[in-house]
Motif scaffolding. Sequence first.
Motif, PDB file in Angstrom:
ATOM      1  N   ARG A   1       0.362  31.281 -22.227  1.00  0.00           N
ATOM      2  CA  ARG A   1      -1.087  31.064 -22.236  1.00  0.00           C
ATOM      3  C   ARG A   1      -1.630  31.094 -23.673  1.00  0.00           C
ATOM      4  O   ARG A   1      -2.344  30.194 -24.098  1.00  0.00           O
ATOM      5  CB  ARG A   1      -1.795  32.113 -21.379  1.00  0.00           C
ATOM      6  CG  ARG A   1      -3.265  31.782 -21.139  1.00  0.00           C
ATOM      7  CD  ARG A   1      -4.017  33.003 -20.626  1.00  0.00           C
ATOM      8  NE  ARG A   1      -3.193  33.827 -19.737  1.00  0.00           N
ATOM      9  CZ  ARG A   1      -3.469  34.059 -18.457  1.00  0.00           C
ATOM     10  NH1 ARG A   1      -4.530  33.545 -17.902  1.00  0.00           N
ATOM     11  NH2 ARG A   1      -2.689  34.840 -17.748  1.00  0.00           N
ATOM     12  N   SER A   2      -1.267  32.137 -24.420  1.00  0.00           N
ATOM     13  CA  SER A   2      -1.742  32.238 -25.800  1.00  0.00           C
ATOM     14  C   SER A   2      -1.241  31.077 -26.642  1.00  0.00           C
ATOM     15  O   SER A   2      -1.986  30.508 -27.447  1.00  0.00           O
ATOM     16  CB  SER A   2      -1.281  33.547 -26.442  1.00  0.00           C
ATOM     17  OG  SER A   2      -1.803  34.631 -25.730  1.00  0.00           O
TER      18      SER A   2
ATOM     19  N   VAL B   1      -0.416  28.067 -25.782  1.00  0.00           N
ATOM     20  CA  VAL B   1      -1.089  26.803 -25.465  1.00  0.00           C
ATOM     21  C   VAL B   1      -2.476  26.780 -26.116  1.00  0.00           C
ATOM     22  O   VAL B   1      -2.852  25.823 -26.795  1.00  0.00           O
ATOM     23  CB  VAL B   1      -1.194  26.619 -23.932  1.00  0.00           C
ATOM     24  CG1 VAL B   1      -2.176  25.499 -23.594  1.00  0.00           C
ATOM     25  CG2 VAL B   1       0.175  26.318 -23.342  1.00  0.00           C
ATOM     26  N   THR B   2      -3.221  27.856 -25.932  1.00  0.00           N
ATOM     27  CA  THR B   2      -4.578  27.908 -26.497  1.00  0.00           C
ATOM     28  C   THR B   2      -4.541  27.773 -28.009  1.00  0.00           C
ATOM     29  O   THR B   2      -5.356  27.080 -28.606  1.00  0.00           O
ATOM     30  CB  THR B   2      -5.254  29.242 -26.124  1.00  0.00           C
ATOM     31  OG1 THR B   2      -4.777  29.628 -24.848  1.00  0.00           O
ATOM     32  CG2 THR B   2      -6.750  29.097 -26.043  1.00  0.00           C
ATOM     33  N   ASN B   3      -3.576  28.435 -28.632  1.00  0.00           N
ATOM     34  CA  ASN B   3      -3.509  28.414 -30.094  1.00  0.00           C
ATOM     35  C   ASN B   3      -2.850  27.162 -30.657  1.00  0.00           C
ATOM     36  O   ASN B   3      -2.690  27.024 -31.860  1.00  0.00           O
ATOM     37  CB  ASN B   3      -2.770  29.662 -30.604  1.00  0.00           C
ATOM     38  CG  ASN B   3      -3.604  30.913 -30.367  1.00  0.00           C
ATOM     39  OD1 ASN B   3      -4.838  30.855 -30.417  1.00  0.00           O
ATOM     40  ND2 ASN B   3      -2.941  32.015 -30.081  1.00  0.00           N
TER      41      ASN B   3
ATOM     42  N   LYS C   1      -5.454  22.691 -23.846  1.00  0.00           N
ATOM     43  CA  LYS C   1      -6.511  23.253 -23.010  1.00  0.00           C
ATOM     44  C   LYS C   1      -5.858  23.986 -21.847  1.00  0.00           C
ATOM     45  O   LYS C   1      -5.111  23.402 -21.067  1.00  0.00           O
ATOM     46  CB  LYS C   1      -7.409  22.124 -22.491  1.00  0.00           C
ATOM     47  CG  LYS C   1      -8.660  22.627 -21.792  1.00  0.00           C
ATOM     48  CD  LYS C   1      -9.674  21.500 -21.622  1.00  0.00           C
ATOM     49  CE  LYS C   1     -10.828  21.931 -20.720  1.00  0.00           C
ATOM     50  NZ  LYS C   1     -10.386  22.240 -19.341  1.00  0.00           N
ATOM     51  N   TRP C   2      -6.122  25.285 -21.777  1.00  0.00           N
ATOM     52  CA  TRP C   2      -5.535  26.071 -20.691  1.00  0.00           C
ATOM     53  C   TRP C   2      -6.352  25.853 -19.424  1.00  0.00           C
ATOM     54  O   TRP C   2      -7.557  26.084 -19.424  1.00  0.00           O
ATOM     55  CB  TRP C   2      -5.510  27.556 -21.059  1.00  0.00           C
ATOM     56  CG  TRP C   2      -4.776  28.365 -20.022  1.00  0.00           C
ATOM     57  CD1 TRP C   2      -5.352  29.138 -19.055  1.00  0.00           C
ATOM     58  CD2 TRP C   2      -3.376  28.453 -19.836  1.00  0.00           C
ATOM     59  NE1 TRP C   2      -4.385  29.706 -18.269  1.00  0.00           N
ATOM     60  CE2 TRP C   2      -3.151  29.304 -18.727  1.00  0.00           C
ATOM     61  CE3 TRP C   2      -2.276  27.881 -20.482  1.00  0.00           C
ATOM     62  CZ2 TRP C   2      -1.865  29.601 -18.256  1.00  0.00           C
ATOM     63  CZ3 TRP C   2      -1.008  28.182 -20.016  1.00  0.00           C
ATOM     64  CH2 TRP C   2      -0.811  29.039 -18.904  1.00  0.00           C
TER      65      TRP C   2
END
Length: 504
Positions: A50-51, A53-55, A59-60
């Motif tokens: 999750r982190s 992908v966001t970073n 788009k999560w």
Amino acid sequence: MGYAQVYSVALHGVAGEVIVVEADVSFGLPNFVVSGLPDAALSEARDRVRSAVTNSGGKWPLERIIVNLLPAHVRKHGSGFDTAVALAILAASSDLPVARLNEAVVLGELGLDGTVRPVRGVLPAVLAASRAGKAMALVPLANVTEARLVPDIEVLGTDSLGRLIGYLHGQESLLDPAAQPPPDEAAPLDLADVLGQERGRRVIELAAAGRHHVAMFGPPGTGKTMLAARLPGVLPPLDDQEAIEVTALHSIAGTLAPGAALIRRAPLQAPHHTASVAALVGGGSGLAKPGAVSLAHNGVLFLDECAEFSSGVLDALRQPLEDGEVRLRRTYGETAYPARTQLVMAANPCPCAKPGGRPACQCPSIVRRRYQSRLSGPLMDRVDLQVDLDPVRSTALLTTEHVEPSAIIAKRVLGAREIASDRWGPHAKTNGDVPASVLRDKRYRLPRPVLHPLTIELDRGRISARGFERSMRVAWTIADLDGRERPDAADVREALELRSRSVL
Ligand SMILES: Nc1ncnc2c1ncn2[C@@H]1O[C@H](COP(=O)(O)OP(=O)(O)O)[C@@H](O)[C@H]1O
Ligand SMILES: [Mg+2]
Ligand SMILES: [Zn+2]
């Protein structure tokens, strides 16, 4: 919202299996479930993915996410699936085109910032992908050189999830690092360094030629450690299959140097006598690490000061030595690693470690006997060559005579090995491995007069039936090294002499 799948590889032992990472993203309360027998590391993967992908500018999806790893019955360990999971989720929830990954496997752990981190076991994983017919492997940048050891599969590397996303959108190219120069390999130690010590040199040559386990006893400073360290230098180089096995094991253990080529030289492992059972036979959480006995697969396991090892550790070696593989019991089942290794043991005859003979060593004989009794039993029973070494004489150390180097000895060893493997055919590759039943077979049985030195000892109860067989194996090796078709009585006598430790 939708569905997508990406391929990765799960390892069990050194074998790999291509697995499917599928993601389904549907409307509903935000949720993220991973299924398919994940171990703890895989559950943690949820947060990492999750982190990352966001970073990475992705788009999560704040929706219901289900990730499933197939087939369900295959155990999946470690963090190498992170990147595949991230891509599958992004493809299922957005317009990330992953169709071009249909013929690829994706390996890599993700950092929270979106970097793609190296993983262990890339060589066996890519090998499995290639055998499964995959045409491409997408691996962490730091693992590209290792992955390229596998022929016939395209290898691309990436340092970040962001770059990978850019590549799939056709906006960025993946990294193709220049082939790294292999790290300098230290030249193998040469037996020419060992002066005098004819017996020790002979034992090492025989051990190499017959793949016999060997134990050397003697006071400190007689060259035991020197001799053992030089055994790999006279062993034949590994063939393709052996080289891949050994390199794969080191890859899983994480002990492969960056840029390393296939390991072609018989490995040497010399665990310290304080080593734990896990260090020796393997273990650890997640993807179990092979221990020294597996890292010495197709090579040499050297137990220096072997009387100092705990009996638990020595006992743990019995099963692998017998079976040629280690079976590690885990909470989720069993992992097996190859462990066909040649054992070399060295020990002082007493605990004081002072030069032998009085006045230096004052140990009463009972102490010496107790010390050595730690080395009796089932493990020693498998050791064909057990010798006492004498201290080196000054005349030997000061000699100016030419000492035969490893290169010449290695040639004789190779010749002897070829003779033995031709003779035993399907039964064994080396004399050390030939089953007792084959030794007794009428085609190979030695005539009575030849066996005479052994039968005397057996009838007097000075050797066991097993010792009898071990000496026969060594006698064959002596004959092979000499290029003679069969052992004669003199060979049998020498073989017997090379397993009679006077000290016990
Ligand atoms: N046969 C030998 N030829 C040359 N040097 C030797 C020999 N034996 C021992 N040495 C010297 O003694 C040192 C200790 O030898 P080592 O192999 O560690 O003995 P051990 O293991 O029997 O205690 C070596 O580093 C070497 O300098
Ligand atoms: Mg030593
Ligand atoms: Zn002593």
